[in-house]
Write an enzyme that holds these catalytic residues in place. Structure first.
Site, PDB file in Angstrom:
ATOM      1  N   THR A 128       4.152  -5.867 -17.339  1.00 58.55           N
ATOM      2  CA  THR A 128       5.353  -5.033 -17.265  1.00 58.55           C
ATOM      3  C   THR A 128       4.932  -3.596 -17.533  1.00 58.55           C
ATOM      4  O   THR A 128       4.114  -3.345 -18.416  1.00 58.55           O
ATOM      5  CB  THR A 128       6.420  -5.485 -18.281  1.00 58.55           C
ATOM      6  OG1 THR A 128       5.882  -5.414 -19.608  1.00 58.55           O
ATOM      7  CG2 THR A 128       6.858  -6.922 -18.009  1.00 58.55           C
ATOM      8  N   HIS A 129       5.457  -2.689 -16.736  1.00 57.18           N
ATOM      9  CA  HIS A 129       5.040  -1.279 -16.791  1.00 57.18           C
ATOM     10  C   HIS A 129       3.552  -1.125 -16.481  1.00 57.18           C
ATOM     11  O   HIS A 129       2.933  -0.127 -16.858  1.00 57.18           O
ATOM     12  CB  HIS A 129       5.357  -0.652 -18.148  1.00 57.18           C
ATOM     13  CG  HIS A 129       6.776  -0.803 -18.578  1.00 57.18           C
ATOM     14  ND1 HIS A 129       7.769   0.066 -18.172  1.00 57.18           N
ATOM     15  CD2 HIS A 129       7.374  -1.737 -19.352  1.00 57.18           C
ATOM     16  CE1 HIS A 129       8.928  -0.319 -18.700  1.00 57.18           C
ATOM     17  NE2 HIS A 129       8.708  -1.414 -19.416  1.00 57.18           N
ATOM     18  N   TYR A 176       1.635  -0.943  16.896  1.00 51.30           N
ATOM     19  CA  TYR A 176       2.508  -1.708  16.004  1.00 51.30           C
ATOM     20  C   TYR A 176       3.586  -2.475  16.771  1.00 51.30           C
ATOM     21  O   TYR A 176       4.637  -2.792  16.219  1.00 51.30           O
ATOM     22  CB  TYR A 176       3.161  -0.771  14.978  1.00 51.30           C
ATOM     23  CG  TYR A 176       2.146  -0.010  14.162  1.00 51.30           C
ATOM     24  CD1 TYR A 176       1.129  -0.680  13.490  1.00 51.30           C
ATOM     25  CD2 TYR A 176       2.182   1.374  14.088  1.00 51.30           C
ATOM     26  CE1 TYR A 176       0.174   0.008  12.760  1.00 51.30           C
ATOM     27  CE2 TYR A 176       1.237   2.077  13.355  1.00 51.30           C
ATOM     28  CZ  TYR A 176       0.236   1.389  12.691  1.00 51.30           C
ATOM     29  OH  TYR A 176      -0.710   2.073  11.967  1.00 51.30           O
ATOM     30  N   GLU A 187      -1.642  -1.713   2.812  1.00 49.70           N
ATOM     31  CA  GLU A 187      -1.265  -0.299   2.864  1.00 49.70           C
ATOM     32  C   GLU A 187      -0.513   0.000   4.156  1.00 49.70           C
ATOM     33  O   GLU A 187       0.442   0.788   4.170  1.00 49.70           O
ATOM     34  CB  GLU A 187      -2.517   0.571   2.752  1.00 49.70           C
ATOM     35  CG  GLU A 187      -3.136   0.570   1.364  1.00 49.70           C
ATOM     36  CD  GLU A 187      -4.463   1.314   1.293  1.00 49.70           C
ATOM     37  OE1 GLU A 187      -4.924   1.570   0.164  1.00 49.70           O
ATOM     38  OE2 GLU A 187      -5.042   1.642   2.348  1.00 49.70           O
ATOM     39  N   LYS A 213     -17.455  -0.670   0.309  1.00 53.48           N
ATOM     40  CA  LYS A 213     -15.993  -0.681   0.162  1.00 53.48           C
ATOM     41  C   LYS A 213     -15.320  -1.853   0.865  1.00 53.48           C
ATOM     42  O   LYS A 213     -15.654  -2.216   1.988  1.00 53.48           O
ATOM     43  CB  LYS A 213     -15.398   0.623   0.708  1.00 53.48           C
ATOM     44  CG  LYS A 213     -15.762   1.879  -0.059  1.00 53.48           C
ATOM     45  CD  LYS A 213     -15.209   1.862  -1.485  1.00 53.48           C
ATOM     46  CE  LYS A 213     -13.702   1.990  -1.529  1.00 53.48           C
ATOM     47  NZ  LYS A 213     -13.192   3.264  -0.977  1.00 53.48           N
ATOM     48  N   LYS A 214     -14.349  -2.436   0.162  1.00 56.08           N
ATOM     49  CA  LYS A 214     -13.384  -3.383   0.735  1.00 56.08           C
ATOM     50  C   LYS A 214     -12.008  -2.860   0.350  1.00 56.08           C
ATOM     51  O   LYS A 214     -11.580  -3.016  -0.803  1.00 56.08           O
ATOM     52  CB  LYS A 214     -13.597  -4.797   0.186  1.00 56.08           C
ATOM     53  CG  LYS A 214     -14.855  -5.488   0.682  1.00 56.08           C
ATOM     54  CD  LYS A 214     -14.914  -6.930   0.164  1.00 56.08           C
ATOM     55  CE  LYS A 214     -16.126  -7.658   0.712  1.00 56.08           C
ATOM     56  NZ  LYS A 214     -16.172  -9.083   0.260  1.00 56.08           N
ATOM     57  N   ASN A 215     -11.332  -2.230   1.280  1.00 60.86           N
ATOM     58  CA  ASN A 215     -10.069  -1.556   0.990  1.00 60.86           C
ATOM     59  C   ASN A 215      -8.866  -2.398   1.435  1.00 60.86           C
ATOM     60  O   ASN A 215      -8.952  -3.114   2.435  1.00 60.86           O
ATOM     61  CB  ASN A 215     -10.026  -0.204   1.701  1.00 60.86           C
ATOM     62  CG  ASN A 215     -11.147   0.708   1.274  1.00 60.86           C
ATOM     63  OD1 ASN A 215     -11.584   0.675   0.134  1.00 60.86           O
ATOM     64  ND2 ASN A 215     -11.634   1.531   2.204  1.00 60.86           N
ATOM     65  N   HIS A 226      22.788  10.041  34.946  1.00 62.97           N
ATOM     66  CA  HIS A 226      23.640   8.994  34.385  1.00 62.97           C
ATOM     67  C   HIS A 226      22.970   7.657  34.655  1.00 62.97           C
ATOM     68  O   HIS A 226      22.803   7.256  35.820  1.00 62.97           O
ATOM     69  CB  HIS A 226      25.028   9.025  35.023  1.00 62.97           C
ATOM     70  CG  HIS A 226      26.062   8.256  34.260  1.00 62.97           C
ATOM     71  ND1 HIS A 226      26.050   6.887  34.175  1.00 62.97           N
ATOM     72  CD2 HIS A 226      27.140   8.671  33.537  1.00 62.97           C
ATOM     73  CE1 HIS A 226      27.073   6.478  33.439  1.00 62.97           C
ATOM     74  NE2 HIS A 226      27.755   7.537  33.037  1.00 62.97           N
ATOM     75  N   SER A 252     -16.335   4.421   6.415  1.00 64.36           N
ATOM     76  CA  SER A 252     -17.345   4.971   7.317  1.00 64.36           C
ATOM     77  C   SER A 252     -18.538   5.534   6.549  1.00 64.36           C
ATOM     78  O   SER A 252     -19.621   5.723   7.112  1.00 64.36           O
ATOM     79  CB  SER A 252     -16.720   6.076   8.177  1.00 64.36           C
ATOM     80  OG  SER A 252     -16.282   7.154   7.349  1.00 64.36           O
TER      81      SER A 252
END
Length: 434
Positions: A146-147, A5, A281, A274-276, A74, A269
């Site tokens: 909304t909500h 990162y 995230e 899947k396409k996440n 030091h 895997s």
């Protein structure tokens, strides 16, 4: 920050060798001012400038400082000792009248200023992408929620316009925090200037276009650094707000927009379909780190008397990591929004998915304008709306069949006009010159 990162720019900026180069910049600037005041020999300053330009501090120098520090315990003493070894007799005039924190704090401000400049550039790039997408999808209808529940029609571009405005405020906060750390402290032990003239501090500050800290003890007050971390933490919440929205829109049940999915990319895997939303995230997780760094920064403000070093170990981690995480997360989100995959037809399908329920407020107002009390009008619309929820029948058909409905077919149809809900979007855009 772990390499995963850390951007290339931030990694170079916060390297040990570059930290020592910042220390040297402070020491040489102080020597230059002291030479102008006749406090150290001019030739000592000029010789060191020439030597360090020809033979700049590098990773080998950083390694030597680390070796010496193993004995001295030091870092500034190890630094000045290594300077003497490398550059000769004139290095004895380095650190004349200064205390360790004069150099460390002022140099850290140099690094923070540069790091915040990098973050601000990243945020500006993200802001520009939001502007481009706001214009592109200005008239693309979608359902506002909304909500988490369908509310009323809006346009997809309005989401980006909201994000753009928030990022403008983030840029303002970053600029204010950056100005707060553009200060020089060269006041000596406990801030009394007993061994170094206040003119040295003032000359260095003027040469950089900065300010001399008006009063210090033996450290710069840490509310300055807390303000930096607060600006970065708030930026993190902005990034997370955007990321969470993209994650929601990518859910199978919604499927209105999704992160770009590269050639050869694998989503799972075990499940090939899947396409996440892994990119957003990831941004969400880094935002949590940024808020955590702020907590530590706030705790660093209260130090014992004129100084202790309880803040030092924490800052060696949180300041590089906070700026690095902010830069990385911002760049990652910029890529997501720039290449976002958008499904306008799915937006229309979702907008129509409740059989016209999202137009209920317009019907309510039409009934009130027709002369009904608000309570009576609300009762009619809610009764039909609840039946629509339960049976799936269209709201407009249920209202037409209601014996208490006073509106004619044309009036009722007007209440279900999608463009009526979007007619003022241009006014909002005009506030941003768009």
């Amino acid at each position: 920050m772990i390499d995963r990162y850390m951007t290339k720019d931030m990694k170079a900026l916060w390297s040990e060798a570059n930290r020592y180069r910042a220390w040297l910049r402070v020491e040489l600037a102080a020597m230059d001012a002291q030479a102008a005041l006749g406090e150290v020999p001019r030739e000592a300053h000029d010789d060191l400038v020439a030597r360090t330009t020809h033979d700049p501090l590098d990773e080998a120098f950083a390694a030597r400082v680390a070796e010496i520090e193993e004995v001295t315990r030091h870092d500034i003493v190890a630094f000045t000792t290594a300077l003497s070894e490398r550059y000769g007799e004139y290095a004895r005039f380095v650190h004349h009248g200064l205390t360790s924190t004069d150099v460390v704090d002022t140099a850290q401000n140099l690094l923070l200023d540069e790091a915040l400049g990098l973050v601000a550039a990243d945020v500006s790039a993200l802001r520009d992408v939001c502007r481009e997408q706001a214009v592109r999808y200005r008239d693309t209808p979608t359902i506002g929620r909304t909500h988490g529940i369908h509310a009323e029609p809006m346009t997809f571009g309005l989401k980006f316009l909201n994000w753009m405005a928030t990022l403008d405020r983030d840029l303002e906060r970053l600029a204010a925090a950056r100005a707060r750390v553009r200060v020089v402290m060269l006041s000596g032990s406990v801030g009394t200037y007993a061994h170094v003239s206040p003119q040295v501090e003032e000359r260095v500050a003027a040469s950089w276009g900065w300010q001399a800290a008006p009063v210090t003890n033996q450290t710069l007050a840490r509310d300055r650094h807390a303000e930096v971390l607060a600006a970065l933490a708030i930026l993190g919440t902005t990034l997370e707000k955007i990321a969470v929205e993209i994650r929601h829109l990518q859910r199978t049940e919604v499927r209105e927009a999704m992160e770009p999915f590269g050639k050869g990319q694998k989503g799972s895997s075990s499940m090939p379909h899947k396409k996440n939303p892994i990119l957003t995230e990831n941004v969400t997780g880094l935002a949590r780190l940024l808020r955590g760094f702020l907590v530590t920064g706030l705790e660093n403000v209260a130090l014992w008397h004129e100084r202790d070093i309880s803040h030092s170990s924490a800052e060696r981690v949180i300041l590089p990591d906070a700026t690095a995480a902010a830069s990385y997360a911002t760049r990652r989100l910029t890529g997501v929004l720039r290449d976002l995959v958008v499904f306008p037809q799915r937006m229309m399908d979702n907008l129509d998915g409740l059989g016209g329920l999202v137009f209920s407020q317009r019907v309510l107002h039409q009934l009130i304008d027709h002369g009904l009390t608000r309570e009576d009008a609300y009762a009619i619309v809610q009764r039909a709306s609840l039946r629509s929820w339960e049976t799936g029948e269209g709201l407009r058909d249920l209202l037409r069949a209601d014996p208490e409905m006073p509106l004619g077919p044309a009036e009722l149809d007007a209440a279900f006009d999608l463009q009526w809900y979007l007619r003022e979007i241009g006014h909002v855009y005009a506030r941003f010159g768009l």
